[in-house]
Structures are given as structure tokens and as C-alpha cells.
Motif scaffolding. Sequence first.
Motif, PDB file in Angstrom:
ATOM      1  N   ARG A  33       3.932 -32.168  26.491  1.00 54.73           N
ATOM      2  CA  ARG A  33       3.556 -32.879  28.141  1.00 54.73           C
ATOM      3  C   ARG A  33       3.250 -34.378  27.609  1.00 54.73           C
ATOM      4  NH1 ARG A  33      -1.180 -27.571  29.141  1.00 54.73           N
ATOM      5  NH2 ARG A  33       0.938 -26.360  29.869  1.00 54.73           N
ATOM      6  N   ASN A  34       2.472 -34.422  26.580  1.00 56.17           N
ATOM      7  CA  ASN A  34       1.572 -35.661  26.953  1.00 56.17           C
ATOM      8  C   ASN A  34       2.401 -37.143  25.530  1.00 56.17           C
ATOM      9  OD1 ASN A  34      -0.224 -34.851  27.880  1.00 56.17           O
ATOM     10  ND2 ASN A  34      -0.879 -33.825  26.139  1.00 56.17           N
ATOM     11  N   PHE A  35       3.313 -36.446  24.515  1.00 57.18           N
ATOM     12  CA  PHE A  35       4.145 -37.689  23.782  1.00 57.18           C
ATOM     13  C   PHE A  35       5.503 -37.208  23.890  1.00 57.18           C
ATOM     14  CE2 PHE A  35      -0.290 -36.453  21.587  1.00 57.18           C
ATOM     15  CZ  PHE A  35      -0.841 -37.276  22.070  1.00 57.18           C
ATOM     16  N   LYS A  36       5.650 -37.279  24.636  1.00 62.37           N
ATOM     17  CA  LYS A  36       8.307 -37.178  25.024  1.00 62.37           C
ATOM     18  C   LYS A  36       8.481 -38.336  24.537  1.00 62.37           C
ATOM     19  CE  LYS A  36       7.739 -33.577  28.788  1.00 62.37           C
ATOM     20  NZ  LYS A  36       8.433 -33.769  30.193  1.00 62.37           N
ATOM     21  N   ASP A  37       7.824 -39.877  25.084  1.00 63.72           N
ATOM     22  CA  ASP A  37       8.589 -40.627  24.687  1.00 63.72           C
ATOM     23  C   ASP A  37       7.327 -41.076  23.455  1.00 63.72           C
ATOM     24  OD1 ASP A  37       5.393 -40.768  25.216  1.00 63.72           O
ATOM     25  OD2 ASP A  37       5.630 -42.508  26.141  1.00 63.72           O
ATOM     26  N   LEU A  38       7.484 -40.756  22.795  1.00 67.61           N
ATOM     27  CA  LEU A  38       6.871 -40.589  21.547  1.00 67.61           C
ATOM     28  C   LEU A  38       8.227 -40.242  20.527  1.00 67.61           C
ATOM     29  CD1 LEU A  38       2.864 -41.198  21.141  1.00 67.61           C
ATOM     30  CD2 LEU A  38       4.212 -42.847  21.795  1.00 67.61           C
ATOM     31  N   LYS A  39       8.751 -39.612  20.421  1.00 66.05           N
ATOM     32  CA  LYS A  39       9.511 -38.343  19.073  1.00 66.05           C
ATOM     33  C   LYS A  39      10.316 -39.771  18.545  1.00 66.05           C
ATOM     34  CE  LYS A  39      12.631 -34.784  19.216  1.00 66.05           C
ATOM     35  NZ  LYS A  39      11.541 -34.049  18.182  1.00 66.05           N
ATOM     36  N   ARG A  40      11.340 -40.799  19.238  1.00 68.56           N
ATOM     37  CA  ARG A  40      11.857 -41.767  18.087  1.00 68.56           C
ATOM     38  C   ARG A  40      10.996 -42.220  17.172  1.00 68.56           C
ATOM     39  NH1 ARG A  40      15.808 -42.288  15.379  1.00 68.56           N
ATOM     40  NH2 ARG A  40      16.546 -44.364  14.927  1.00 68.56           N
ATOM     41  N   VAL A  41       9.345 -42.786  17.929  1.00 62.53           N
ATOM     42  CA  VAL A  41       9.110 -43.164  16.544  1.00 62.53           C
ATOM     43  C   VAL A  41       8.033 -41.956  15.599  1.00 62.53           C
ATOM     44  CG1 VAL A  41       6.324 -44.380  16.364  1.00 62.53           C
ATOM     45  CG2 VAL A  41       7.830 -44.683  18.412  1.00 62.53           C
ATOM     46  N   HIS A  42       7.973 -41.142  15.899  1.00 66.46           N
ATOM     47  CA  HIS A  42       7.782 -39.727  15.283  1.00 66.46           C
ATOM     48  C   HIS A  42       8.818 -39.543  14.052  1.00 66.46           C
ATOM     49  CE1 HIS A  42       5.808 -35.939  13.763  1.00 66.46           C
ATOM     50  NE2 HIS A  42       7.256 -35.291  13.799  1.00 66.46           N
ATOM     51  N   GLU A  43      10.032 -39.432  14.462  1.00 71.14           N
ATOM     52  CA  GLU A  43      10.737 -39.579  13.680  1.00 71.14           C
ATOM     53  C   GLU A  43      11.152 -40.254  12.386  1.00 71.14           C
ATOM     54  OE1 GLU A  43      14.390 -39.476  16.135  1.00 71.14           O
ATOM     55  OE2 GLU A  43      14.219 -37.181  17.276  1.00 71.14           O
ATOM     56  N   ILE A  44      10.854 -41.586  12.546  1.00 79.45           N
ATOM     57  CA  ILE A  44      10.753 -42.628  11.912  1.00 79.45           C
ATOM     58  C   ILE A  44       9.468 -42.950  10.521  1.00 79.45           C
ATOM     59  CG2 ILE A  44      10.507 -45.241  11.626  1.00 79.45           C
ATOM     60  CD1 ILE A  44      11.841 -45.565  14.237  1.00 79.45           C
ATOM     61  N   ALA A  45       8.676 -42.133  11.562  1.00 78.71           N
ATOM     62  CA  ALA A  45       7.869 -42.156  10.671  1.00 78.71           C
ATOM     63  C   ALA A  45       7.632 -40.827   9.715  1.00 78.71           C
ATOM     64  CB  ALA A  45       5.800 -41.396  11.759  1.00 78.71           C
ATOM     65  N   ILE A  46       8.300 -40.385   9.828  1.00 78.18           N
ATOM     66  CA  ILE A  46       8.834 -38.630   8.645  1.00 78.18           C
ATOM     67  C   ILE A  46       9.787 -39.550   8.198  1.00 78.18           C
ATOM     68  CG2 ILE A  46       9.875 -36.724   9.255  1.00 78.18           C
ATOM     69  CD1 ILE A  46       9.111 -36.067  11.433  1.00 78.18           C
ATOM     70  N   ILE A  47      10.491 -40.308   8.150  1.00 80.94           N
ATOM     71  CA  ILE A  47      10.937 -40.705   7.332  1.00 80.94           C
ATOM     72  C   ILE A  47      10.606 -41.903   5.825  1.00 80.94           C
ATOM     73  CG2 ILE A  47      13.341 -42.445   6.415  1.00 80.94           C
ATOM     74  CD1 ILE A  47      14.050 -41.143   9.213  1.00 80.94           C
ATOM     75  N   GLN A  48       9.046 -42.633   6.769  1.00 76.56           N
ATOM     76  CA  GLN A  48       8.514 -43.083   6.203  1.00 76.56           C
ATOM     77  C   GLN A  48       7.428 -42.616   4.954  1.00 76.56           C
ATOM     78  OE1 GLN A  48       6.667 -46.069   9.093  1.00 76.56           O
ATOM     79  NE2 GLN A  48       8.039 -46.724   9.497  1.00 76.56           N
ATOM     80  N   ARG A  49       7.043 -40.950   6.176  1.00 76.40           N
ATOM     81  CA  ARG A  49       6.156 -40.689   5.129  1.00 76.40           C
ATOM     82  C   ARG A  49       6.693 -39.784   3.939  1.00 76.40           C
ATOM     83  NH1 ARG A  49       3.669 -34.833   6.811  1.00 76.40           N
ATOM     84  NH2 ARG A  49       1.906 -34.838   5.469  1.00 76.40           N
ATOM     85  N   LYS A  50       8.065 -39.194   3.645  1.00 77.04           N
ATOM     86  CA  LYS A  50       8.578 -37.744   3.689  1.00 77.04           C
ATOM     87  C   LYS A  50       8.803 -39.187   1.944  1.00 77.04           C
ATOM     88  CE  LYS A  50      10.687 -34.785   4.950  1.00 77.04           C
ATOM     89  NZ  LYS A  50      11.678 -34.147   5.731  1.00 77.04           N
ATOM     90  N   GLU A  51       9.483 -41.283   2.869  1.00 81.74           N
ATOM     91  CA  GLU A  51       9.654 -41.761   1.176  1.00 81.74           C
ATOM     92  C   GLU A  51       9.004 -42.106  -0.154  1.00 81.74           C
ATOM     93  OE1 GLU A  51      11.434 -45.035   2.924  1.00 81.74           O
ATOM     94  OE2 GLU A  51      13.821 -44.177   3.498  1.00 81.74           O
TER      95      GLU A  51
END
Length: 72
Positions: free
Chosen positions: A40-58
Motif C-alpha cells: 500500500r505504501n511503498f510501491k514506488d520504492l521497489k527499484r531502490v529495494h532491489e538494489i539494496a538487496i543486491i548490495q546487502r548480499k554482496e
Amino acid sequence: MLRLICKDKVRKLYLKGYNAAEISKNLDVSIETVRKCIQRNFKDLKRVHEIAIIQRKEALRAIKYESNRYIS
């Protein structure tokens, strides 16, 4: 019992790359509550979230590599 969640806390964890299950465990609320909040609140942040996932895994991979290198 209805548990309210703080959108700011969910947003911070979401932007750090945590998924709904990890956020729900961290905030001690149901996973469905967190999923709905994100939906409901963070649909617009999906791309930023995907980048953060990659950085966190690295970062975790680098930490694991360095710890294994010094332990063995």
C-alpha cells in the motif's frame, strides 16, 4: 489482538534490503501485515529495494569470505 506497525520502521528496513519475513520478525508483527504495508505504501520504492538487496548480499558475501579466510 491487532498490532500496529510503524511505517517509518518498515520503510527503513525495506530500503536496507530486508524482505517482508525479515521485517515481520524484526518488528514482531505478522508477515501479512508487513506485506500489505509495503504493497500500500511503498510501491514506488521497489527499484531502490532491489538494489539494496543486491548490495546487502554482496556485503554479507564479503564478510563471510573474510571471516573464512582468517579462521582457516
